[in-house]
Design a protein around this motif. Structure first.
Motif, PDB file in Angstrom:
ATOM      1  N   LYS A   1     103.396  28.803 -67.807  1.00  0.00           N
ATOM      2  CA  LYS A   1     102.885  28.318 -69.095  1.00  0.00           C
ATOM      3  C   LYS A   1     102.810  29.510 -70.043  1.00  0.00           C
ATOM      4  O   LYS A   1     102.558  30.637 -69.620  1.00  0.00           O
TER       5      LYS A   1
ATOM      6  N   ASP B   1     100.727  23.719 -75.162  1.00  0.00           N
ATOM      7  CA  ASP B   1     101.389  24.997 -74.924  1.00  0.00           C
ATOM      8  C   ASP B   1     102.858  24.756 -74.629  1.00  0.00           C
ATOM      9  O   ASP B   1     103.389  23.683 -74.906  1.00  0.00           O
TER      10      ASP B   1
ATOM     11  N   ILE C   1     101.735  30.462 -74.380  1.00  0.00           N
ATOM     12  CA  ILE C   1     101.292  30.057 -75.717  1.00  0.00           C
ATOM     13  C   ILE C   1     102.219  30.743 -76.708  1.00  0.00           C
ATOM     14  O   ILE C   1     102.408  31.965 -76.655  1.00  0.00           O
TER      15      ILE C   1
END
Length: 175
Positions: free
Chosen positions: A124, A105, A126
């Motif tokens: 985080k 990611d 994606i």
């Protein structure tokens, strides 16, 4: 030498392309103790973003007007706008400072501005890219008190301090 630096600077700037929001949604979630939850969201996203050659080069701001946040409990939305000081601070924004690729990611670092207060956020995310479309899918949490906002309390009801944000945003590259 000065002319060379100016030309190099302009050529670097000229190689950046703009990104526009094709569609997307930002959702917020919090709990109201003894009463359930509140989940306002908005699909009215705007962006001032650029990209050079890679995902990691994305920089700029994603923002929306506070009044576009709408929950399933519309009778409480006016209280939410009052809490967020909408009359004084019309927009909520996230300024992307850096994106770093990890194994599976990315990590995004930026600054969230809410209630006239700006705080650094790291999360985080994606990111997928197909042709000229870039899809951002992620989330993060923050506390209302971090932005000088006091969680509302009523007789038997208290709003949780923590707000969880999730988003999915589709961007298109404009060359």
């Amino acid at each position: 030498m000065f002319k060379l630096l100016v030309i190099l600077s302009l050529s670097l700037f000229a190689s950046a392309n703009s990104l526009i929001v094709q569609n997307g949604e930002i959702k917020a979630h919090t709990e109201v103790f003894a009463d359930g939850q509140i989940n306002p969201s908005t699909k009215n996203l705007k962006a001032d973003l650029t990209i050079e050659n890679t995902i990691e080069s994305i920089k700029g701001k994603i923002y929306f007007e506070t009044l576009t946040l709408i929950s399933e409990k519309k009778d409480r939305d006016s209280n939410m706008y009052k809490l967020l000081n909408e009359e004084k601070f019309k927009t909520i924004s996230f300024d992307i400072k850096s994106i770093t690729r990890n194994e599976n990611d990315y990590e995004i670092k930026g600054a969230l501005t809410l209630n006239g207060v700006t705080k650094n956020i790291k999360a985080k995310i994606i990111i997928t890219q197909q042709n000229n479309e870039i899809l951002l899918n992620g989330g993060f949490s923050f506390n209302l008190t971090d932005f000088n906002l006091e969680p509302p309390k009523m007789v038997f009801l208290t709003v949780r301090n923590q707000i969880d944000i999730s988003y999915i945003i589709s961007l298109n590259e404009v060359k």
